[in-house]
Design a protein around this motif. Sequence first.
Motif, PDB file in Angstrom:
ATOM      1  N   VAL A 114       6.149  14.929  42.359  1.00  0.00           N
ATOM      2  CA  VAL A 114       7.407  15.311  41.720  1.00  0.00           C
ATOM      3  C   VAL A 114       7.102  16.171  40.502  1.00  0.00           C
ATOM      4  O   VAL A 114       6.339  15.765  39.618  1.00  0.00           O
ATOM      5  CB  VAL A 114       8.210  14.068  41.290  1.00  0.00           C
ATOM      6  N   ILE A 115       7.669  17.357  40.468  1.00  0.00           N
ATOM      7  CA  ILE A 115       7.613  18.196  39.262  1.00  0.00           C
ATOM      8  C   ILE A 115       8.972  18.072  38.595  1.00  0.00           C
ATOM      9  O   ILE A 115       9.984  18.550  39.124  1.00  0.00           O
ATOM     10  CB  ILE A 115       7.299  19.661  39.602  1.00  0.00           C
ATOM     11  N   GLY A 116       9.001  17.385  37.459  1.00  0.00           N
ATOM     12  CA  GLY A 116      10.286  17.156  36.808  1.00  0.00           C
ATOM     13  C   GLY A 116      10.153  16.228  35.625  1.00  0.00           C
ATOM     14  O   GLY A 116       9.051  15.885  35.198  1.00  0.00           O
ATOM     15  N   ASP A 117      11.289  15.798  35.112  1.00  0.00           N
ATOM     16  CA  ASP A 117      11.309  14.978  33.903  1.00  0.00           C
ATOM     17  C   ASP A 117      11.312  13.494  34.259  1.00  0.00           C
ATOM     18  O   ASP A 117      11.125  13.104  35.416  1.00  0.00           O
ATOM     19  CB  ASP A 117      12.498  15.347  33.009  1.00  0.00           C
ATOM     20  N   ASP A 118      11.527  12.663  33.234  1.00  0.00           N
ATOM     21  CA  ASP A 118      11.497  11.212  33.453  1.00  0.00           C
ATOM     22  C   ASP A 118      12.576  10.757  34.416  1.00  0.00           C
ATOM     23  O   ASP A 118      12.376   9.811  35.195  1.00  0.00           O
ATOM     24  CB  ASP A 118      11.662  10.486  32.113  1.00  0.00           C
ATOM     25  N   ARG A 119      13.730  11.399  34.396  1.00  0.00           N
ATOM     26  CA  ARG A 119      14.797  11.010  35.315  1.00  0.00           C
ATOM     27  C   ARG A 119      14.384  11.261  36.760  1.00  0.00           C
ATOM     28  O   ARG A 119      14.706  10.472  37.661  1.00  0.00           O
ATOM     29  CB  ARG A 119      16.079  11.791  34.990  1.00  0.00           C
ATOM     30  N   ALA A 120      13.684  12.362  36.995  1.00  0.00           N
ATOM     31  CA  ALA A 120      13.215  12.650  38.352  1.00  0.00           C
ATOM     32  C   ALA A 120      12.190  11.614  38.795  1.00  0.00           C
ATOM     33  O   ALA A 120      12.183  11.190  39.964  1.00  0.00           O
ATOM     34  CB  ALA A 120      12.617  14.053  38.404  1.00  0.00           C
ATOM     35  N   LEU A 121      11.319  11.190  37.885  1.00  0.00           N
ATOM     36  CA  LEU A 121      10.331  10.158  38.218  1.00  0.00           C
ATOM     37  C   LEU A 121      11.025   8.846  38.572  1.00  0.00           C
ATOM     38  O   LEU A 121      10.713   8.219  39.598  1.00  0.00           O
ATOM     39  CB  LEU A 121       9.371   9.952  37.052  1.00  0.00           C
ATOM     40  N   VAL A 122      11.971   8.418  37.743  1.00  0.00           N
ATOM     41  CA  VAL A 122      12.700   7.171  38.020  1.00  0.00           C
ATOM     42  C   VAL A 122      13.483   7.293  39.322  1.00  0.00           C
ATOM     43  O   VAL A 122      13.552   6.342  40.117  1.00  0.00           O
ATOM     44  CB  VAL A 122      13.633   6.826  36.843  1.00  0.00           C
ATOM     45  N   ARG A 123      14.079   8.468  39.569  1.00  0.00           N
ATOM     46  CA  ARG A 123      14.827   8.667  40.811  1.00  0.00           C
ATOM     47  C   ARG A 123      13.911   8.497  42.019  1.00  0.00           C
ATOM     48  O   ARG A 123      14.283   7.859  43.009  1.00  0.00           O
ATOM     49  CB  ARG A 123      15.464  10.056  40.828  1.00  0.00           C
ATOM     50  N   ALA A 124      12.699   9.061  41.958  1.00  0.00           N
ATOM     51  CA  ALA A 124      11.766   8.953  43.080  1.00  0.00           C
ATOM     52  C   ALA A 124      11.377   7.498  43.327  1.00  0.00           C
ATOM     53  O   ALA A 124      11.349   7.032  44.470  1.00  0.00           O
ATOM     54  CB  ALA A 124      10.529   9.804  42.816  1.00  0.00           C
TER      55      ALA A 124
END
Length: 279
Positions: free
Chosen positions: A64-74
């Motif tokens: 995942v290339i993204g911010d903390d929200r993208a990490l939590v979403r994954a």
Amino acid sequence: MATFATSEQLLVIIDPAARQTDGESVRIAKDVLSAGAATKVCLPDGPEEFARALGRRGSRRPVVIGDDRALVRAVTVLHRARELAGCALSVVPVGDTALAESLGVPRGAVAAARAVLDGSERRLDLLVDDSDGVVLGGLGIPPEPVRAAAPEPVTAAAGRTWYRSLVRTLAPGRPRLPAVPSPGPSRLRVEVDGAAVVDLGQPVEAVSVAPGTGGLARVEVRPLSVGAEATPVRACGQTVTVIGADFRYRADAAVSGPVRRRTWRVAEGAWGLTLPTGS
């Protein structure tokens, strides 16, 4: 920790917010990953496409290339699909990335991408609540206000830092959460493994819960201080229940609630994150 082979295939999911926030870092990370492994790049337009791309990863390792929200979403998508146990996540932080960095992910596109290629999987604990939500780094009651990000310095490195700041100013940015004012002292009952740490009769200023080690959560309750500063009450346990009148809480990068009761349990070693070998 499991070490990855550079010959394996990667599914690189680029969060749309990252493309808006810092397209240059996204490009650099994609170039480093593509040079070191076979990659398939996905550009989802929103959370639903993000989830579909992750669900169709096949044998590819997701990055995942993204911010903390993208990490939590994954992590949330994999948890609700009951696929966390067999999937190691990798992340290249772009944007608001305090959570990812606190977990040990390197800062900067090049360092983080190299850790994806050369790093190892580390199994980490997380908190799962009774609505099937996950918490990776910690939660706080009441939620702290969102602070504005500090301005980036202007450097002479080919004008790149200045250019990124200019692009962020001109481009349509991602809306930030509104600041959540502190509501003042709360009356909460906090239970750890079924035993009350504090009850409704004792006003509290704040409660924090975070995954610890060995399948235990770390709990800290700060009672309301009158005069001298009150000593925090600390406890560890596998389950934490908070009961109170319509309270809100911040879990990782999001504010949830109001709720009157919420229970979190520790899932030991529930998810895998790629980190630099030896970290």
